[in-house]
Design an enzyme around this catalytic site. Structure first.
Site, PDB file in Angstrom:
ATOM      1  CG  ASP A 107       6.277 -17.898  21.392  1.00 33.65           C
ATOM      2  OD1 ASP A 107       7.122 -18.198  22.253  1.00 33.65           O
ATOM      3  OD2 ASP A 107       5.774 -16.759  21.293  1.00 33.65           O
ATOM      4  NE  ARG A 108       2.097 -14.544  23.725  1.00 33.89           N
ATOM      5  CZ  ARG A 108       1.834 -14.631  25.035  1.00 33.89           C
ATOM      6  NH1 ARG A 108       2.619 -15.334  25.828  1.00 33.89           N
ATOM      7  NH2 ARG A 108       0.781 -14.025  25.542  1.00 33.89           N
ATOM      8  CG  HIS A 152       9.700 -12.161  27.660  1.00 35.12           C
ATOM      9  ND1 HIS A 152      10.411 -13.197  28.239  1.00 35.12           N
ATOM     10  CD2 HIS A 152       8.839 -12.754  26.783  1.00 35.12           C
ATOM     11  CE1 HIS A 152      10.005 -14.342  27.726  1.00 35.12           C
ATOM     12  NE2 HIS A 152       9.054 -14.108  26.859  1.00 35.12           N
ATOM     13  CE1 TYR A 212       5.211 -13.039  25.981  1.00 37.16           C
ATOM     14  CE2 TYR A 212       4.680 -11.748  24.037  1.00 37.16           C
ATOM     15  CZ  TYR A 212       5.373 -12.784  24.639  1.00 37.16           C
ATOM     16  OH  TYR A 212       6.216 -13.567  23.886  1.00 37.16           O
ATOM     17  CG  HIS A 272      11.413 -20.519  20.889  1.00 32.24           C
ATOM     18  ND1 HIS A 272      10.446 -21.215  21.584  1.00 32.24           N
ATOM     19  CD2 HIS A 272      10.808 -19.363  20.478  1.00 32.24           C
ATOM     20  CE1 HIS A 272       9.315 -20.522  21.602  1.00 32.24           C
ATOM     21  NE2 HIS A 272       9.513 -19.396  20.942  1.00 32.24           N
TER      22      HIS A 272
END
Length: 292
Positions: A107-108, A152, A212, A272
């Site tokens: 993910d990030r 988001h 983000y 996920h």
């Protein structure tokens, strides 16, 4: 009492720009650095890290802005760029004596790993990214009604102030929403681990939003410059991905291959949070990558 990865020692590493990072280290042998995603901490790697530590030195930091790592204010739009965070990963590995290492991110953390592979090709021997698209391809894929799943991304892309205030009004509801929505196996994240993720995120709202926000601004600029220059990931690359590409109308393998010519693209049946939901499959894929 916070949960820790069994058998791992915990250290503080200070980056060249003065940010203190919380780092779990275990095992011995060739190094593997594991970077976590949102809304988690290094603890998401607990199963995978314990397995790899049988024959590797495994290094699991909390990203800057997350978990027990420092959360500097974003004063210039670059504090949470993936370029800055990738430099953190290289600095952490060097702190433990490794100038070259394998790197995996979820993910990030996968976006940080991607940037590290482009910015520090001499340092990264093998690269794995779990359930993410490169930033440019993510924004291009977000269109139509299906893009609502990424609401988001747009919320946290706004100018400082609004997103932070809204999230602070109901942080557990916000962060817990993604833990519930993105996973397929509720038992994969036990109650005590979920509570730690929520507590860590609750204390990191400003820095998470800054992370983000960077991906809607400076990270895009960096990726555009690399695409225009024809820069690609030259090391062996493995991407593990859910089959959400079909639902949104894109070919994940093709998008990744444009960046990574030496690519192994694996579709996963888990949700996920695959390092927690399907750790055996993730370990198998990482070990196969390390053998390439």
């Amino acid at each position: 009492m916070k949960t820790k990865i069994a058998g791992f020692g915990y250290h503080e590493v200070t980056t060249p720009d003065g940010v203190r990072l919380n780092v779990a280290v275990g095992g011995s042998g060739s190094p593997v650095v594991l970077l976590h995603g949102f809304p988690q901490t290094h603890l998401m790697w607990r199963h995978v890290a314990a397995d790899l530590a049988a024959d590797h030195t495994v290094i699991c930091p909390d990203l800057r802005g997350y978990g027990d790592s420092g959360k500097p204010a974003d004063t210039d739009g670059e504090t949470y760029s993936k370029r800055t965070m990738a430099a953190d990963a290289v600095a952490v590995a060097r702190e433990f004596g490794f100038d070259r290492f394998a790197l995996a991110g979820h993910d990030r953390g996968a976006l940080v790993a991607f940037r590290a592979g482009l910015d520090h090709p001499g340092a990264i021997s093998h690269l794995a990214m779990l359930d993410v698209l490169p930033i440019l391809d993510t924004w291009a894929a977000m269109k139509g009604r299906e893009a609502a799943v990424g609401f988001h991304l747009y919320l946290m892309a706004q100018r400082p102030g609004l997103a932070e205030q809204l999230i602070a009004g109901a942080p557990d509801a916000f962060f817990g929403y993604f833990l519930d929505l993105w996973g397929r196996d509720p038992e994969a994240i036990p109650a005590e681990v979920r509570a730690e993720y929520l507590a860590a995120s609750r204390g990191a709202i400003d820095s998470i939003v800054a992370d983000y926000r960077a991906s809607a601004n400076i990270d895009v600029e960096h990726d555009l410059a690399d695409r225009e220059a024809g820069r690609r990931l030259e090391m062996p690359v493995t991407v593990l991905q859910e089959d959400w590409g079909a639902a949104m109308g894109f070919d994940g393998a093709a998008l990744w291959r444009a960046w990574a010519p030496d690519l192994e693209h694996v579709m996963m049946s888990s949700g996920h949070f695959m390092a927690e939901e399907a750790p055996t499959q993730v370990v198998k894929a990482l070990r196969a990558l390390l053998a390439r």
